[in-house]
Enzyme design. Structure first.
Site, short mmCIF file in Angstrom:
data_model
loop_
_atom_site.label_atom_id
_atom_site.label_comp_id
_atom_site.label_asym_id
_atom_site.label_seq_id
_atom_site.Cartn_x
_atom_site.Cartn_y
_atom_site.Cartn_z
N ASP A 128 0.85 -1.19 0.00
CA ASP A 128 0.00 0.00 0.00
C ASP A 128 0.89 1.23 0.00
O ASP A 128 2.01 1.19 0.50
CB ASP A 128 -0.93 0.02 1.23
CG ASP A 128 -2.21 0.81 0.98
OD1 ASP A 128 -2.11 2.04 0.80
OD2 ASP A 128 -3.29 0.21 0.97
N ASP A 187 3.80 2.64 -4.33
CA ASP A 187 2.84 3.39 -5.13
C ASP A 187 2.57 2.59 -6.40
O ASP A 187 3.47 2.38 -7.21
CB ASP A 187 3.43 4.76 -5.47
CG ASP A 187 2.48 5.65 -6.25
OD1 ASP A 187 1.46 5.13 -6.77
OD2 ASP A 187 2.77 6.85 -6.36
N TYR A 197 -14.82 3.68 -12.64
CA TYR A 197 -14.91 2.49 -11.81
C TYR A 197 -15.52 1.34 -12.60
O TYR A 197 -15.02 0.21 -12.55
CB TYR A 197 -15.77 2.82 -10.59
CG TYR A 197 -15.68 1.83 -9.45
CD1 TYR A 197 -14.61 1.88 -8.55
CD2 TYR A 197 -16.66 0.87 -9.24
CE1 TYR A 197 -14.52 1.00 -7.49
CE2 TYR A 197 -16.58 -0.02 -8.19
CZ TYR A 197 -15.51 0.05 -7.31
OH TYR A 197 -15.42 -0.84 -6.26
N LYS A 249 -13.58 -2.23 -13.39
CA LYS A 249 -14.03 -3.51 -12.85
C LYS A 249 -14.36 -4.50 -13.96
O LYS A 249 -14.10 -5.71 -13.81
CB LYS A 249 -15.21 -3.30 -11.91
CG LYS A 249 -14.87 -2.51 -10.66
CD LYS A 249 -13.70 -3.10 -9.89
CE LYS A 249 -13.43 -2.37 -8.59
NZ LYS A 249 -12.28 -2.95 -7.85
#
Length: 285
Positions: A58, A86, A179, A183
């Protein structure tokens, strides 16, 4: 769930599902992105609780420290190694994979990191889209490219890559184009890995509806005020309006799906999607 306040649930040891799998050992490594919070943190904790060594990736170093503190509180059987990185930086992705491979036999990858932005297509900022694509599509693809050789070369040469898709990889809502596209792309990546995995490296995706992460829960009060609704009405009528299950999933519920998907119980799960959406995409009034 209270009528006035909706909170992200606190994960407890009792909620983590344990699988008696011979591959779930300290010398076996799972790389988990987004491990500093939400579903990524819960997945890192659940896999460590099942005895694996977890490389928790993370960009949020403070969040990773909190994940480690939670692992200590839960007294997990395995361990979590924080790997600050990153995911928009190739060199940092490469370094993260090297770190994970140095921890043991890298066999599992959970691509979970992601974020949301809401705007209509005509107003959607392309810089934001580019960042979403980098974190939620390109990074999972690059991580898969880098980890596939490591998975084939470590342990018994088998392993699995799990991708955090969404109900929005099946069924879109307006003003979430970045988004939605990301996905759907992750489901394509999942099937591509399965096609090239030769039956030795499996892949699967997880698609859920709304999950009670801090990111989601923090949006509820503002939505309630703007629409003149109670917080429960926001959850049941706005977020879960088409669902048949009127409760938000907990992050640990999603984490347990990754435990299942990585385990030998999922031997025939390859290229498939675990759709846990409460009936959003398959029922209607």
């Amino acid at each position: 769930m209270s009528d006035t306040t909706v909170e992200a649930p606190e994960l407890t040891a009792e909620e983590i599902h344990h699988v008696d799998d011979p591959s779930f050992q300290p010398e076996t490594v799972a790389l988990v992105t987004g491990a500093a919070s939400g579903i990524g943190r819960a997945t890192a904790l659940a896999l460590a609780a099942n005895g694996l060594t977890v490389a928790g990736v993370d960009v949020d170093e403070e969040g990773l420290a909190e994940t480690l503190a939670k692992a200590e509180e839960l007294a997990v059987a395995g361990r979590i190694e924080p790997v600050p990185a990153d995911l928009t930086d190739d060199a940092q992705i490469e370094a993260a994979v090297e770190t994970a491979a140095d921890l043991g036999a890298l066999s599992y990858v959970a691509n979970i990191a992601g974020f949301q932005h809401i705007d209509p297509i005509e107003e959607f900022p392309m810089a934001t889209y580019d960042r979403m694509h980098a974190v939620m599509v390109r990074a999972p693809l690059y991580l898969s490219k880098l980890t596939l050789p490591a998975i084939r070369e470590s342990g018994d040469g088998t392993g699995c890559i799990g991708n955090m898709a969404s109900v929005h990889g099946h069924y879109v809502t307006a003003e979430k184009v970045g988004y939605n596209v990301s996905k759907f792309a992750l489901r394509g990546l999942t099937q591509s890995i399965a096609a090239e995995g030769d039956g030795e490296v499996r892949s699967f995706s997880v698609s859920t509806g709304y999950v009670a992460t801090s990111l989601v829960v923090d949006q509820i009060p503002d939505t309630a005020r703007s629409r003149g609704l109670s917080e429960r009405e926001v959850v049941e009528d706005v977020m879960l309006g088409q669902a048949r299950t009127k409760e938000l999933m907990a992050p640990v519920d999603v984490a347990n799906l990754f435990v299942l998907g990585f385990s030998e119980l999922a031997t025939h799960l390859n290229g498939g999607d675990l759709l846990f959406d409460g009936g959003i995409t398959s029922t209607y009034e």
